[in-house]
Write a protein that holds these residues in place. Structure first.
Motif, PDB file in Angstrom:
ATOM      1  N   PHE A  12       1.894  49.375  44.909  1.00  0.00           N
ATOM      2  CA  PHE A  12       2.587  49.501  43.630  1.00  0.00           C
ATOM      3  C   PHE A  12       2.908  48.124  43.076  1.00  0.00           C
ATOM      4  O   PHE A  12       3.253  47.206  43.826  1.00  0.00           O
ATOM      5  CB  PHE A  12       3.888  50.295  43.791  1.00  0.00           C
ATOM      6  N   CYS A  13       2.826  47.988  41.761  1.00  0.00           N
ATOM      7  CA  CYS A  13       3.123  46.728  41.084  1.00  0.00           C
ATOM      8  C   CYS A  13       4.613  46.423  41.204  1.00  0.00           C
ATOM      9  O   CYS A  13       5.453  47.243  40.825  1.00  0.00           O
ATOM     10  CB  CYS A  13       2.723  46.828  39.612  1.00  0.00           C
ATOM     11  N   PRO A  14       4.957  45.220  41.708  1.00  0.00           N
ATOM     12  CA  PRO A  14       6.370  44.864  41.855  1.00  0.00           C
ATOM     13  C   PRO A  14       6.995  44.270  40.584  1.00  0.00           C
ATOM     14  O   PRO A  14       8.187  44.002  40.568  1.00  0.00           O
ATOM     15  CB  PRO A  14       6.354  43.831  42.982  1.00  0.00           C
ATOM     16  N   VAL A  15       6.198  44.062  39.535  1.00  0.00           N
ATOM     17  CA  VAL A  15       6.705  43.450  38.313  1.00  0.00           C
ATOM     18  C   VAL A  15       7.542  44.471  37.550  1.00  0.00           C
ATOM     19  O   VAL A  15       7.059  45.571  37.221  1.00  0.00           O
ATOM     20  CB  VAL A  15       5.553  42.926  37.425  1.00  0.00           C
ATOM     21  N   GLU A  16       8.787  44.109  37.274  1.00  0.00           N
ATOM     22  CA  GLU A  16       9.705  45.017  36.591  1.00  0.00           C
ATOM     23  C   GLU A  16       9.151  45.410  35.226  1.00  0.00           C
ATOM     24  O   GLU A  16       8.636  44.587  34.472  1.00  0.00           O
ATOM     25  CB  GLU A  16      11.070  44.349  36.425  1.00  0.00           C
ATOM     26  N   GLY A  17       9.234  46.697  34.926  1.00  0.00           N
ATOM     27  CA  GLY A  17       8.789  47.191  33.636  1.00  0.00           C
ATOM     28  C   GLY A  17       7.336  47.647  33.613  1.00  0.00           C
ATOM     29  O   GLY A  17       6.902  48.255  32.643  1.00  0.00           O
ATOM     30  N   LEU A  18       6.558  47.337  34.650  1.00  0.00           N
ATOM     31  CA  LEU A  18       5.162  47.780  34.717  1.00  0.00           C
ATOM     32  C   LEU A  18       5.049  48.892  35.745  1.00  0.00           C
ATOM     33  O   LEU A  18       5.201  48.661  36.942  1.00  0.00           O
ATOM     34  CB  LEU A  18       4.236  46.623  35.093  1.00  0.00           C
ATOM     35  N   GLN A  19       4.799  50.085  35.279  1.00  0.00           N
ATOM     36  CA  GLN A  19       4.662  51.239  36.171  1.00  0.00           C
ATOM     37  C   GLN A  19       3.196  51.409  36.532  1.00  0.00           C
ATOM     38  O   GLN A  19       2.512  52.299  36.034  1.00  0.00           O
ATOM     39  CB  GLN A  19       5.221  52.485  35.503  1.00  0.00           C
ATOM     40  N   LEU A  20       2.719  50.516  37.405  1.00  0.00           N
ATOM     41  CA  LEU A  20       1.316  50.502  37.790  1.00  0.00           C
ATOM     42  C   LEU A  20       1.170  50.635  39.299  1.00  0.00           C
ATOM     43  O   LEU A  20       2.039  50.207  40.064  1.00  0.00           O
ATOM     44  CB  LEU A  20       0.644  49.198  37.344  1.00  0.00           C
ATOM     45  N   ALA A  21       0.058  51.215  39.706  1.00  0.00           N
ATOM     46  CA  ALA A  21      -0.331  51.279  41.113  1.00  0.00           C
ATOM     47  C   ALA A  21      -1.805  50.901  41.174  1.00  0.00           C
ATOM     48  O   ALA A  21      -2.517  50.963  40.164  1.00  0.00           O
ATOM     49  CB  ALA A  21      -0.114  52.674  41.678  1.00  0.00           C
ATOM     50  N   ALA A  22      -2.262  50.491  42.348  1.00  0.00           N
ATOM     51  CA  ALA A  22      -3.671  50.154  42.520  1.00  0.00           C
ATOM     52  C   ALA A  22      -4.187  50.809  43.789  1.00  0.00           C
ATOM     53  O   ALA A  22      -3.461  50.939  44.773  1.00  0.00           O
ATOM     54  CB  ALA A  22      -3.857  48.644  42.595  1.00  0.00           C
ATOM     55  N   THR A  23      -5.463  51.228  43.740  1.00  0.00           N
ATOM     56  CA  THR A  23      -6.142  51.745  44.920  1.00  0.00           C
ATOM     57  C   THR A  23      -7.456  50.989  45.078  1.00  0.00           C
ATOM     58  O   THR A  23      -8.108  50.645  44.092  1.00  0.00           O
ATOM     59  CB  THR A  23      -6.435  53.258  44.808  1.00  0.00           C
ATOM     60  N   GLY A  24      -7.824  50.737  46.316  1.00  0.00           N
ATOM     61  CA  GLY A  24      -9.099  50.100  46.625  1.00  0.00           C
ATOM     62  C   GLY A  24      -9.905  51.042  47.488  1.00  0.00           C
ATOM     63  O   GLY A  24      -9.387  51.610  48.457  1.00  0.00           O
ATOM     64  N   ALA A  25     -11.177  51.239  47.160  1.00  0.00           N
ATOM     65  CA  ALA A  25     -11.981  52.268  47.824  1.00  0.00           C
ATOM     66  C   ALA A  25     -13.203  51.695  48.532  1.00  0.00           C
ATOM     67  O   ALA A  25     -13.640  50.568  48.280  1.00  0.00           O
ATOM     68  CB  ALA A  25     -12.414  53.314  46.798  1.00  0.00           C
ATOM     69  N   SER A  26     -13.763  52.526  49.391  1.00  0.00           N
ATOM     70  CA  SER A  26     -14.929  52.142  50.182  1.00  0.00           C
ATOM     71  C   SER A  26     -16.190  51.947  49.343  1.00  0.00           C
ATOM     72  O   SER A  26     -17.157  51.355  49.812  1.00  0.00           O
ATOM     73  CB  SER A  26     -15.195  53.183  51.273  1.00  0.00           C
ATOM     74  N   ASP A  27     -16.177  52.392  48.091  1.00  0.00           N
ATOM     75  CA  ASP A  27     -17.339  52.175  47.217  1.00  0.00           C
ATOM     76  C   ASP A  27     -17.241  50.865  46.434  1.00  0.00           C
ATOM     77  O   ASP A  27     -18.065  50.588  45.572  1.00  0.00           O
ATOM     78  CB  ASP A  27     -17.529  53.347  46.252  1.00  0.00           C
ATOM     79  N   GLY A  28     -16.204  50.044  46.724  1.00  0.00           N
ATOM     80  CA  GLY A  28     -16.045  48.759  46.060  1.00  0.00           C
ATOM     81  C   GLY A  28     -15.307  48.827  44.742  1.00  0.00           C
ATOM     82  O   GLY A  28     -15.313  47.864  43.975  1.00  0.00           O
TER      83      GLY A  28
END
Length: 131
Positions: A12-28
């Motif tokens: 999850f993005c730790p920057v206040e005010g940004l409600q973002l998450a990231a996923t990294g997958a086996s397909d690159g």
């Protein structure tokens, strides 16, 4: 039967005010998710499976480590590649050091945002982030 890539990293993005998450997958593919709409904001491709990802602690940027040994830095707001940093990575750790009080900008010998990487060939590297 559909071949679905496995998710190898999430954060999850730790920057206040940004409600973002990231996923990294086996397909690159590294995907940035807008958590307020539950939709994909950006999808970034690279060679090799993503084996680890980490958010920059103070900037809207994600760093990935892939099975091809590459380390990439992406702008999470639009998915653009900020930098391709190395080819010696199977694991990594991101650290941001605060500049000591009174120290001039650029006075730290390795910058303020550093990634330590290591590979299965015994090599390791310290890499300065581009932001």
């Amino acid at each position: 039967e559909m071949d679905v890539p496995s998710v190898e990293g999430v954060g999850f993005c730790p920057v206040e005010g940004l409600q973002l998450a990231a996923t990294g997958a086996s397909d690159g593919t590294m995907r940035v998710w807008d958590m307020s709409t539950l939709s994909i904001r950006a999808a970034c491709r690279q060679e090799g499976s993503i084996v680890r990802l980490q958010w920059h602690p103070t900037e809207p940027a994600v760093v990935t480590c892939a099975s091809d040994g590459s380390v990439r830095e992406f702008d999470a707001r639009d998915g653009t590649t900020i930098a391709v940093l190395a080819e010696v990575c199977l694991d990594m750790q991101l650290r941001v050091w605060a500049r000591p009080e009174g120290a001039a900008e650029g006075s730290m010998p390795w910058g303020e945002a550093v990634i330590a990487t290591g590979g299965d060939d015994g090599r390791a590297a310290l890499l300065e982030l581009g932001i």
